[in-house]
Design an enzyme around this catalytic site. Structure first.
Site, PDB file in Angstrom:
ATOM      1  N   HIS A  51      25.185  -4.511  15.626  1.00 37.16           N
ATOM      2  CA  HIS A  51      24.727  -5.698  16.359  1.00 37.16           C
ATOM      3  C   HIS A  51      25.935  -6.561  16.722  1.00 37.16           C
ATOM      4  CE1 HIS A  51      20.285  -5.869  14.848  1.00 37.16           C
ATOM      5  NE2 HIS A  51      20.666  -4.640  15.102  1.00 37.16           N
ATOM      6  N   GLU A  53      26.521  -9.727  16.308  1.00 36.40           N
ATOM      7  CA  GLU A  53      26.961 -10.627  15.234  1.00 36.40           C
ATOM      8  C   GLU A  53      27.770  -9.876  14.179  1.00 36.40           C
ATOM      9  OE1 GLU A  53      22.602 -11.963  16.037  1.00 36.40           O
ATOM     10  OE2 GLU A  53      23.811 -10.161  16.318  1.00 36.40           O
ATOM     11  N   CYS A  81      18.748 -11.624  13.879  1.00 35.12           N
ATOM     12  CA  CYS A  81      17.758 -10.908  13.076  1.00 35.12           C
ATOM     13  C   CYS A  81      18.067 -11.145  11.592  1.00 35.12           C
ATOM     14  CB  CYS A  81      17.799  -9.419  13.404  1.00 35.12           C
ATOM     15  SG  CYS A  81      19.241  -8.566  12.746  1.00 35.12           S
ATOM     16  N   CYS A  84      21.490  -9.738  10.396  1.00 34.55           N
ATOM     17  CA  CYS A  84      22.636 -10.535  10.841  1.00 34.55           C
ATOM     18  C   CYS A  84      22.699 -11.879  10.114  1.00 34.55           C
ATOM     19  CB  CYS A  84      22.593 -10.715  12.350  1.00 34.55           C
ATOM     20  SG  CYS A  84      22.887  -9.145  13.220  1.00 34.55           S
TER      21      CYS A  84
END
Length: 154
Positions: A51, A53, A81, A84
Protein backbone atom coordinates in the site's frame (compact mmCIF):
# COMPACT_ATOMS: atom_id res chain seq x y z
CA UNK A 1 0.84 23.51 3.92
CA UNK A 2 -1.52 20.51 4.05
CA UNK A 3 -2.59 21.05 0.46
CA UNK A 4 1.02 21.23 -0.74
CA UNK A 5 1.83 17.77 0.62
CA UNK A 6 -1.52 16.30 -0.44
CA UNK A 7 -0.82 17.50 -3.99
CA UNK A 8 2.41 15.49 -3.94
CA UNK A 9 0.43 12.45 -2.72
CA UNK A 10 -2.00 13.03 -5.61
CA UNK A 11 0.92 13.14 -8.06
CA UNK A 12 2.04 9.76 -6.73
CA UNK A 13 -1.51 8.41 -7.01
CA UNK A 14 -1.42 9.32 -10.71
CA UNK A 15 1.78 7.27 -11.08
CA UNK A 16 -0.04 4.28 -9.62
CA UNK A 17 -2.97 4.86 -11.98
CA UNK A 18 -0.65 4.88 -15.02
CA UNK A 19 0.62 1.46 -13.93
CA UNK A 20 -2.94 0.12 -13.64
CA UNK A 21 -2.86 0.18 -9.83
CA UNK A 22 -5.55 1.59 -7.57
CA UNK A 23 -4.47 5.26 -7.47
CA UNK A 24 -3.41 5.94 -3.92
CA UNK A 25 -0.38 8.01 -2.98
CA UNK A 26 1.26 8.92 0.32
CA UNK A 27 4.06 11.08 1.65
CA UNK A 28 5.68 11.14 5.08
CA UNK A 29 6.74 14.62 6.20
CA UNK A 30 9.08 15.66 8.99
CA UNK A 31 9.82 19.32 9.65
CA UNK A 32 8.14 20.47 6.42
CA UNK A 33 10.33 18.11 4.37
CA UNK A 34 9.18 14.94 2.59
CA UNK A 35 11.19 12.01 3.92
CA UNK A 36 9.21 9.16 2.34
CA UNK A 37 7.05 8.70 -0.74
CA UNK A 38 4.92 5.79 -1.85
CA UNK A 39 2.12 4.74 -4.10
CA UNK A 40 0.06 1.60 -4.39
CA UNK A 41 1.85 -1.30 -6.11
CA UNK A 42 -0.10 -4.28 -4.80
CA UNK A 43 -0.86 -5.81 -8.19
CA UNK A 44 2.51 -5.23 -9.80
CA UNK A 45 4.45 -6.59 -6.81
CA UNK A 46 1.78 -9.18 -5.89
CA UNK A 47 2.18 -8.14 -2.26
CA UNK A 48 -0.80 -7.52 -0.01
CA UNK A 49 1.22 -5.01 2.01
CA UNK A 50 2.36 -2.85 -0.94
CA UNK A 51 0.00 0.00 0.00
CA UNK A 52 1.07 3.61 -0.53
CA UNK A 53 1.34 4.30 3.20
CA UNK A 54 3.44 1.20 3.89
CA UNK A 55 5.88 2.06 1.11
CA UNK A 56 6.16 5.70 2.22
CA UNK A 57 6.71 4.67 5.86
CA UNK A 58 9.36 2.12 4.84
CA UNK A 59 11.24 4.75 2.84
CA UNK A 60 11.03 7.28 5.67
CA UNK A 61 12.37 4.74 8.17
CA UNK A 62 15.26 3.90 5.85
CA UNK A 63 16.05 7.57 5.38
CA UNK A 64 16.11 8.21 9.14
CA UNK A 65 17.65 4.79 9.90
CA UNK A 66 15.01 4.33 12.55
CA UNK A 67 11.64 2.63 12.84
CA UNK A 68 10.45 5.59 14.93
CA UNK A 69 9.07 8.51 12.97
CA UNK A 70 8.36 10.68 16.00
CA UNK A 71 7.12 14.12 14.99
CA UNK A 72 6.27 13.01 11.45
CA UNK A 73 3.02 13.41 9.55
CA UNK A 74 1.63 11.31 6.74
CA UNK A 75 -0.51 12.58 3.87
CA UNK A 76 -2.49 9.97 1.96
CA UNK A 77 -5.09 10.35 -0.76
CA UNK A 78 -7.48 7.77 0.74
CA UNK A 79 -8.39 7.12 4.35
CA UNK A 80 -5.95 4.48 5.65
CA UNK A 81 -6.98 0.86 6.08
CA UNK A 82 -6.46 -0.93 9.42
CA UNK A 83 -3.13 -2.44 8.27
CA UNK A 84 -1.76 0.97 7.36
CA UNK A 85 -3.08 2.51 10.57
CA UNK A 86 -1.19 -0.21 12.43
CA UNK A 87 2.04 0.79 10.69
CA UNK A 88 1.31 4.47 11.36
CA UNK A 89 0.83 3.74 15.05
CA UNK A 90 3.83 1.43 15.24
CA UNK A 91 6.13 3.99 13.60
CA UNK A 92 4.92 6.69 16.02
CA UNK A 93 3.72 9.07 13.31
CA UNK A 94 1.89 11.90 15.04
CA UNK A 95 -0.63 13.14 12.47
CA UNK A 96 -2.53 11.65 9.54
CA UNK A 97 -4.03 13.82 6.82
CA UNK A 98 -6.14 12.02 4.24
CA UNK A 99 -8.15 13.14 1.24
CA UNK A 100 -11.02 10.84 0.29
CA UNK A 101 -13.07 8.99 2.88
CA UNK A 102 -13.23 5.21 2.52
CA UNK A 103 -16.68 4.46 1.10
CA UNK A 104 -16.74 0.68 0.63
CA UNK A 105 -15.48 -0.74 3.88
CA UNK A 106 -15.21 0.63 7.37
CA UNK A 107 -11.63 1.80 7.81
CA UNK A 108 -11.56 2.13 11.62
CA UNK A 109 -9.18 5.07 11.22
CA UNK A 110 -10.52 7.18 14.08
CA UNK A 111 -11.02 4.20 16.39
CA UNK A 112 -7.48 2.90 15.89
CA UNK A 113 -5.94 6.38 16.09
CA UNK A 114 -7.39 7.02 19.53
CA UNK A 115 -7.26 3.50 21.01
CA UNK A 116 -3.86 4.18 22.63
CA UNK A 117 -2.44 1.01 21.12
CA UNK A 118 1.32 0.71 21.60
CA UNK A 119 1.05 3.60 24.08
CA UNK A 120 0.58 5.98 21.15
CA UNK A 121 -2.31 7.94 19.66
CA UNK A 122 -2.50 9.73 16.34
CA UNK A 123 -4.28 12.92 15.33
CA UNK A 124 -6.40 12.36 12.20
CA UNK A 125 -7.67 14.99 9.77
CA UNK A 126 -9.82 13.93 6.84
CA UNK A 127 -11.07 15.65 3.72
CA UNK A 128 -7.87 17.43 2.61
CA UNK A 129 -8.42 18.06 -1.12
CA UNK A 130 -11.24 15.55 -0.81
CA UNK A 131 -12.80 16.32 -4.20
CA UNK A 132 -9.55 15.85 -6.12
CA UNK A 133 -8.63 12.70 -4.22
CA UNK A 134 -12.09 11.19 -4.72
CA UNK A 135 -12.08 12.04 -8.43
CA UNK A 136 -8.83 10.14 -9.05
CA UNK A 137 -10.35 7.02 -7.51
CA UNK A 138 -13.76 7.42 -9.12
CA UNK A 139 -12.30 7.89 -12.60
CA UNK A 140 -9.99 4.89 -12.17
CA UNK A 141 -12.82 2.53 -11.23
CA UNK A 142 -15.13 3.95 -13.92
CA UNK A 143 -12.45 3.38 -16.58
CA UNK A 144 -11.80 -0.11 -15.23
CA UNK A 145 -15.50 -1.02 -15.44
CA UNK A 146 -15.65 0.31 -19.02
CA UNK A 147 -12.66 -1.83 -20.03
CA UNK A 148 -14.27 -4.89 -18.44
CA UNK A 149 -17.54 -4.28 -20.35
CA UNK A 150 -15.59 -3.99 -23.61
CA UNK A 151 -13.83 -7.29 -22.93
CA UNK A 152 -17.15 -9.05 -22.36
CA UNK A 153 -18.51 -7.76 -25.70
CA UNK A 154 -15.69 -9.42 -27.62
Amino acid sequence: MEEKFMREALRLAQKAKKKGEVPIGAVVVLGDKIIGRGYNLRTRLQMASAHAEMRAIDRACKKLRSWRLTGAEIYVTLEPCPMCMGAILNSRIERVYFGAYEQKGRSLTKELATANLLNHTVEVYGGVLEKECSEVLTSFFSEMRSREKEKKKR
